[in-house]
Write an enzyme that holds these catalytic residues in place. Structure first.
Site, PDB file in Angstrom:
ATOM      1  N   GLU A 111      -3.786  -6.110 -16.308  1.00  0.00           N
ATOM      2  CA  GLU A 111      -4.472  -7.293 -16.846  1.00  0.00           C
ATOM      3  C   GLU A 111      -5.902  -7.358 -16.307  1.00  0.00           C
ATOM      4  O   GLU A 111      -6.347  -8.393 -15.782  1.00  0.00           O
ATOM      5  CB  GLU A 111      -3.713  -8.575 -16.472  1.00  0.00           C
ATOM      6  CG  GLU A 111      -2.259  -8.598 -16.923  1.00  0.00           C
ATOM      7  CD  GLU A 111      -1.518  -9.868 -16.512  1.00  0.00           C
ATOM      8  OE1 GLU A 111      -2.200 -10.871 -16.179  1.00  0.00           O
ATOM      9  OE2 GLU A 111      -0.271  -9.858 -16.535  1.00  0.00           O
TER      10      GLU A 111
ATOM     11  N   GLU B 209       5.312 -12.081 -11.543  1.00  0.00           N
ATOM     12  CA  GLU B 209       4.713 -12.748 -10.369  1.00  0.00           C
ATOM     13  C   GLU B 209       5.756 -13.309  -9.407  1.00  0.00           C
ATOM     14  O   GLU B 209       5.607 -14.410  -8.866  1.00  0.00           O
ATOM     15  CB  GLU B 209       3.726 -13.828 -10.824  1.00  0.00           C
ATOM     16  CG  GLU B 209       2.576 -13.244 -11.654  1.00  0.00           C
ATOM     17  CD  GLU B 209       1.623 -14.289 -12.207  1.00  0.00           C
ATOM     18  OE1 GLU B 209       1.902 -15.501 -12.054  1.00  0.00           O
ATOM     19  OE2 GLU B 209       0.607 -13.894 -12.795  1.00  0.00           O
TER      20      GLU B 209
END
Length: 534
Positions: free
Chosen positions: A411, A309
């Site tokens: 995810e 991220e």
């Protein structure tokens, strides 16, 4: 659909048409102004104003999938993230497509939308995501409507051509003479496409959970067990016991495993003791982390999410300098050169309204790493969806596919703000879009089961009874598998079928002769030929 190519400007009291374009003519506009905060943020009127072009769209229908594209050029700024937004009778889409546009250069914006209810009048308009006053030129715009049936048919065509392949089995005697009427049984014993789920330590020793998982999935990722805060909660006290046990489980069952993650740029998920380090002490800690982890698990994981991220957070670069992330990737490749290194990020494919992680921002960051010498191998899209937007998903995947790197949905889940039935419905939308895209090489669900439930979406209850999302997964797994086929050879001694990519077992019988063999079906444009003698 009637598509009106009129340049339109909002003002506080309605619509004002300024100029009209026809065909593919490029139009420069002038017109009324509206306050920046009202246009771009939907709040208060200020003295600063901005101009923006828009299309008036009449009679849009519910459930129709609208794909939109246009060339965009800006003047007045070196660079800007331009977004297209849609407002209709009863709903506003803050973003239906984005592009990073350079001054004086044409950039291609692609996206789309789906309305839940029909709209008599809608406005598709363009603006800078930061609300700045920028002159924008739009040209060669296209709006293509597709019914749900047309969209599904296209998905099925892509699956047929990219996930399946024609096979012809030839059965002959020992002299090579084709046997007419031989009994053939074909069974797919494993899938080529990785489809899996996150697992956690809760699967260890839990035989019902293990059985349920192995009946469905051929890939796994450890939910939290490899993260730094889990393996070294206190400085110097490294403990790999749980990930070792999880690795034994996936090894024993021939499950493909992803490595998640080496570092996480979000300070909230950085060990507390690491947050207190600076300078040489922090450098020493990160070097120790990557050496310890990558040495221990060298060649064990097919992928590594190196710096998680990093479009949204920059903990390490703030403290170690702008090249910190680059050094992480270089070191990871040095320790495990055969692992595929991924850049894992959220809100790239889920939405286009996050200025930090637009598809162009992702591509730009990836290219920065490549220019620094990193061998970038994979695109990781977390895919934590609220309500999915199918044409936007496809537009983002199409653009990323131009990089010619493997794309994984890493995810996947649906927000728990929806009821269970809606979660299942939206999950099917995401999975079909991912599986049908030729550049998507794997899909991982973020559905590790805990006593309290799951992160946002569970497939089953704690007794492994399917929830609606689990029903969707089981339905699609059955649909995307060849299963067992039975038939007879023709007068040439041949039997043909289309099969999903993977491993197959074939049994042939004729008279007193029987033979059993296996073959692999990999991606290819030509018919796969396999011969078996009795």
């Amino acid at each position: 659909l009637t598509f009106y190519c009129r340049w339109t400007f909002l003002r506080p009291h309605g619509l004002h048409r300024v100029q009209r374009s026809t065909g593919e003519t490029t139009v420069q506009w002038r017109g009324h102004r509206r306050p920046v905060n009202d246009v771009c943020n939907g709040t208060n009127y200020l003295r600063k104003w901005c101009f923006f072009p828009a299309f008036v769209l009449h009679n849009l229908t519910a459930a129709t999938i609208y794909c939109f594209s246009s060339w965009v050029k800006i003047n007045g700024s070196d660079s800007a993230v331009m977004k297209a937004s849609l407002t209709s009778d009863n709903v506003t889409f803050q973003c239906v497509g984005t592009v990073i546009s350079k001054n004086g250069c044409w950039s291609f914006l692609k996206g789309g939308f789906v309305l839940d209810s029909p709209s008599n009048l809608s406005l598709l308009f363009f603006q800078d995501m930061e609300g700045r006053q920028i002159n924008v030129t739009v040209a060669s715009a296209s709006l293509q409507p597709f019914t749900q049936e047309q969209w599904r048919a296209n998905q099925q065509f892509k699956i047929m051509t990219e996930r399946k392949r024609a096979v012809t089995i030839h059965i002959s005697d020992m002299h090579g003479v084709g046997l007419d009427g031989a009994e053939i049984e074909v069974e797919q014993v494993s899938r080529d496409f990785p489809f899996g789920s996150a697992i956690a330590k809760t699967i260890l020793g839990n035989l019902p959970y293990q059985s349920w998982f192995l009946d469905r999935f051929n890939a796994a990722v450890f939910e939290n067990e490899l993260k730094w805060y889990a393996t070294e909660p206190q400085q110097g006290k490294v403990n790999y016991t749980i990930p070792d046990q999880l690795l034994e489980f996936v090894r024993a069952n021939q499950i493909t495993a992803r490595g998640h993650n080496i570092f996480w740029e979000d300070p909230v998920y950085t060990p507390s003791w690491v947050r207190n380090l600076t300078g040489a002490a922090l450098t020493c800690a990160v070097q120790s982390r990557i050496q310890s982890l990558m040495t221990k698990y060298r060649s064990e994981f097919v992928h590594w999410d190196v710096s998680n991220e990093m479009l949204h957070f920059d903990f390490y670069e703030q403290r170690l300098g702008p090249n910190a992330t680059l050094q992480f990737y270089l070191a990871a490749h040095e320790y495990d050169p055969l692992a595929t290194l991924f850049m894992n990020e959220f809100n790239v494919v889920e939405t286009c309204d996050d200025v930090n992680s637009t598809v162009d921002a992702y591509i730009a960051r990836l290219r920065e790493l490549e220019q620094g010498g990193v061998l970038m191998d994979g695109i990781g899209l977390e895919s934590h969806f609220s309500k999915p937007n199918p044409p936007l998903i496809r537009a983002v995947l199409d653009k990323l596919a131009t990089l010619e790197l493997p794309i994984w949905l890493t995810e996947v889940d649906i927000s728990n703000t929806f009821d269970l039935e809606t979660q299942g419905l939206y999950l099917e939308t995401v999975l079909r879009e991912g599986f049908s895209h030729p550049s998507v090489n794997g899909i991982m669900l973020w559905t590790a089961l805990h006593p309290y439930g799951c992160y946002r979406m569970c497939l089953t209850d704690n007794d492994f009874r399917n929830l609606p999302a689990g029903d969707v997964v089981d339905k699609l797994l059955a649909e995307w598998r060849t299963g067992s086929l039975k038939g007879q050879t023709d007068d040439h001694g041949s039997y043909s079928f289309f099969g999903f990519l993977g491993e197959y077992r074939v049994t042939a019988a004729c008279g007193n002769g029987t033979a059993v063999s296996t073959f692999s079906l990999s991606r290819g444009d030509e018919t796969k030929h396999f011969s078996l003698q009795l």
